[in-house]
Scaffold this motif. Structure first.
Motif, PDB file in Angstrom:
ATOM      1  N   ALA A 123       0.848  -1.211   0.000  1.00 34.87           N
ATOM      2  CA  ALA A 123       0.000   0.000   0.000  1.00 34.87           C
ATOM      3  C   ALA A 123       0.875   1.249   0.000  1.00 34.87           C
ATOM      4  O   ALA A 123       0.589   2.220  -0.721  1.00 34.87           O
ATOM      5  CB  ALA A 123      -0.920  -0.011   1.216  1.00 34.87           C
ATOM      6  N   ASN A 124       1.970   1.242   0.764  1.00 35.50           N
ATOM      7  CA  ASN A 124       2.898   2.385   0.750  1.00 35.50           C
ATOM      8  C   ASN A 124       3.504   2.558  -0.636  1.00 35.50           C
ATOM      9  O   ASN A 124       3.609   3.684  -1.135  1.00 35.50           O
ATOM     10  CB  ASN A 124       4.043   2.154   1.736  1.00 35.50           C
ATOM     11  N   ALA A 125       3.906   1.432  -1.247  1.00 31.77           N
ATOM     12  CA  ALA A 125       4.550   1.497  -2.574  1.00 31.77           C
ATOM     13  C   ALA A 125       3.606   2.134  -3.589  1.00 31.77           C
ATOM     14  O   ALA A 125       4.053   2.822  -4.514  1.00 31.77           O
ATOM     15  CB  ALA A 125       4.956   0.097  -3.014  1.00 31.77           C
ATOM     16  N   ILE A 126       2.308   1.904  -3.410  1.00 32.06           N
ATOM     17  CA  ILE A 126       1.338   2.510  -4.339  1.00 32.06           C
ATOM     18  C   ILE A 126       1.049   3.961  -3.929  1.00 32.06           C
ATOM     19  O   ILE A 126       0.986   4.860  -4.772  1.00 32.06           O
ATOM     20  CB  ILE A 126       0.035   1.672  -4.368  1.00 32.06           C
ATOM     21  N   LYS A 127       0.907   4.166  -2.607  1.00 37.01           N
ATOM     22  CA  LYS A 127       0.542   5.515  -2.123  1.00 37.01           C
ATOM     23  C   LYS A 127       1.624   6.547  -2.460  1.00 37.01           C
ATOM     24  O   LYS A 127       1.298   7.632  -2.962  1.00 37.01           O
ATOM     25  CB  LYS A 127       0.318   5.464  -0.610  1.00 37.01           C
ATOM     26  N   PHE A 128       2.868   6.207  -2.211  1.00 34.60           N
ATOM     27  CA  PHE A 128       3.934   7.201  -2.415  1.00 34.60           C
ATOM     28  C   PHE A 128       4.454   7.128  -3.853  1.00 34.60           C
ATOM     29  O   PHE A 128       5.631   6.936  -4.101  1.00 34.60           O
ATOM     30  CB  PHE A 128       5.044   6.991  -1.375  1.00 34.60           C
TER      31      PHE A 128
ATOM     32  N   ILE B 114       2.098   5.015  11.251  1.00 41.98           N
ATOM     33  CA  ILE B 114       2.231   3.850  12.144  1.00 41.98           C
ATOM     34  C   ILE B 114       2.578   2.589  11.350  1.00 41.98           C
ATOM     35  O   ILE B 114       3.173   1.645  11.881  1.00 41.98           O
ATOM     36  CB  ILE B 114       0.927   3.643  12.967  1.00 41.98           C
ATOM     37  N   GLY B 115       2.236   2.593  10.046  1.00 47.25           N
ATOM     38  CA  GLY B 115       2.380   1.380   9.218  1.00 47.25           C
ATOM     39  C   GLY B 115       3.748   0.726   9.291  1.00 47.25           C
ATOM     40  O   GLY B 115       3.852  -0.478   9.565  1.00 47.25           O
ATOM     41  N   LEU B 116       4.806   1.502   9.089  1.00 50.04           N
ATOM     42  CA  LEU B 116       6.151   0.903   9.060  1.00 50.04           C
ATOM     43  C   LEU B 116       6.607   0.460  10.450  1.00 50.04           C
ATOM     44  O   LEU B 116       7.360  -0.498  10.580  1.00 50.04           O
ATOM     45  CB  LEU B 116       7.171   1.867   8.464  1.00 50.04           C
TER      46      LEU B 116
HETATM   47 MG   LIG Z   1       1.737   3.325   5.451  1.00 48.11          MG
END
Ligand SMILES: [Mg+2]
Ligand SMILES: Nc1ncnc2c1ncn2[C@@H]1O[C@H](COP(=O)(O)OP(=O)(O)O)[C@@H](O)[C@H]1O
Length: 394
Positions: free
Chosen positions: A275-280, A336-338
């Protein structure tokens, strides 16, 4: 300091070495009596030379005194190997001091024989372990303290985030009530204020549930079981279907291995990272690739993206709680994800890190130990084979 003699004979050199040694040296004769010792032994045990030389070795070796032969003494002192093989190296034992204390030592010893002939004695060299033991104990106490304060902190985070949810629910429901009651009755500014308050409370909800999740990683995880990480990947793709569709992301993978994992936490881990890879993402449509390669003792997973990248100086701090590099409006999130990812990976006995360059995409790596899965799979194969052979017997 050793005073040098004018002409150094081999025997004199040996004398110098023995008295200059920092480790204890005790030479035991065939009759179990001490023939020779050195200054380090006398200093450590508090004896004078004439109080040890000629005395039985049992004066310093802690034995119950059951046997008197050299063999039975050393056997009783836990130095069986010395008798079996003729030498031992770095065995932990204790010597008794003059005032009755026991000093921990790392003991090495070997038999002295004339040629292959009869046993003449045993030479014992032992290193004082008190400093090491003290340091080990200090480390153990510190580790226990750290574990306790971590557990306390975890518990605090759990209680705080759990208990704060209730009043937040009240705030949320009254805001909703207010919004409905005042529909059409308020001016734009008041409506905007209500919208901000609603926004703030939903942000708070997200923070609290993130914190709650973080505090539960260690305390409420499932046991680690053989888990197919390819199935986990597929599940995550299904969970992120909407995000993948709206962003036009292409998420691919190489073959992924079986690992020992908490299935729910592994899904969480992959999901946060993908999700981070897509979000950022940057200008390009997101491309995310997941793969795994085998290290000696671990699987090394990687999640590579073509997004905005992370400046080198933040490569470690992004794994801290609440650490974010961007404004909430540009890239929403709680930070908080990472931190959750790190905690999950560490619970599984692995490490997590990132390699990235600003604007050049990022690759997140994490490891999972291989050892256990091998033994579990072997056990399962053995059980299967056993069941098969039992079936044949029936
Ligand atoms: Mg995240
Ligand atoms: N794939 C990525 N590419 C670029 N930056 C990232 C990536 N993953 C994480 N980051 C950075 O690390 C920060 C922390 O990530 P995370 O803990 O997941 O929080 P959040 O996603 O809620 O912002 C993000 O705010 C972002 O700045």
């Amino acid at each position: 300091m050793v005073k040098r003699k004018k002409t150094l004979t081999p025997a004199a050199a040996a004398e110098d070495i023995i008295s200059a040694m920092v480790d204890t040296l005790v030479l035991v004769g065939r009759d179990g009596r001490i023939l020779r010792t050195n200054q380090a032994t006398l200093d450590l045990l508090g004896y004078k030379e004439n109080e040890l030389v000629g005395e039985p070795i049992t004066k310093i070796l802690p034995t119950t005194g059951a046997g008197s032969s050299l063999y039975s003494i050393f056997q009783e002192a836990g130095l069986r190997e010395l008798i079996k093989k003729g030498h031992v190296r770095d065995v932990e034992i204790t010597y008794k001091t003059k005032d009755g204390r026991e000093v921990p030592l790392s003991f090495s010893g070997s038999e002295i024989r004339e040629g292959k002939g009869e046993l003449q004695g045993i030479v014992c060299v032992a290193k004082d372990l008190r400093d090491i033991k003290r340091a080990e104990e200090e480390l153990r106490v510190k580790a226990a303290e750290l574990a306790r304060s971590n557990a306390e902190l975890e518990h605090f985070a759990y209680v705080a985030s759990h208990d704060l949810q209730q009043p937040l629910c009240t705030v949320e429901s009254y805001l909703l009530h207010l919004k409905q009651q005042c529909k059409g009755k308020l001016d734009a500014e008041a409506n905007e204020s209500i919208a901000y308050a609603v926004d703030g409370s939903s942000k708070m909800r997200a923070l609290l549930s993130g914190l709650l999740e973080y505090s539960r990683v260690n305390t409420q995880g499932n046991p680690l079981e053989p888990t197919n990480s390819a199935v986990v990947f597929n599940q995550v793709i299904a969970n992120l279907k909407a995000l993948i569709k709206t962003s036009g992301a292409v998420v691919t993978r190489d073959p992924l291995p079986m690992v020992m994992a908490d299935n729910v936490q592994l899904i969480r881990l992959f999901q946060n990272l993908i999700a981070n890879a897509i979000k950022f993402r940057g200008e390009e449509p997101p491309r995310v690739h997941v793969s795994a390669r085998q290290g000696k003792e671990e699987w090394i997973f990687s999640i590579r993206d073509n997004g905005i990248g992370i400046p080198l100086e933040y490569a470690e701090s992004i794994f801290e709680m609440f650490r974010r590099l961007h404004s909430e409006t540009k890239y929403p999130g709680t930070g908080i994800g990472l931190a959750v990812c790190k905690k999950i990976v560490e619970r599984h006995g692995g490490r997590i890190w990132v390699k990235s360059r600003s604007g050049k995409g990022s690759t997140f790596y994490f490891t999972l130990p291989k050892k256990e899965i091998e033994s579990v799979t072997k056990k399962q194969t053995r059980i299967k084979a056993l069941v098969e052979s039992l079936k044949k017997l029936e």
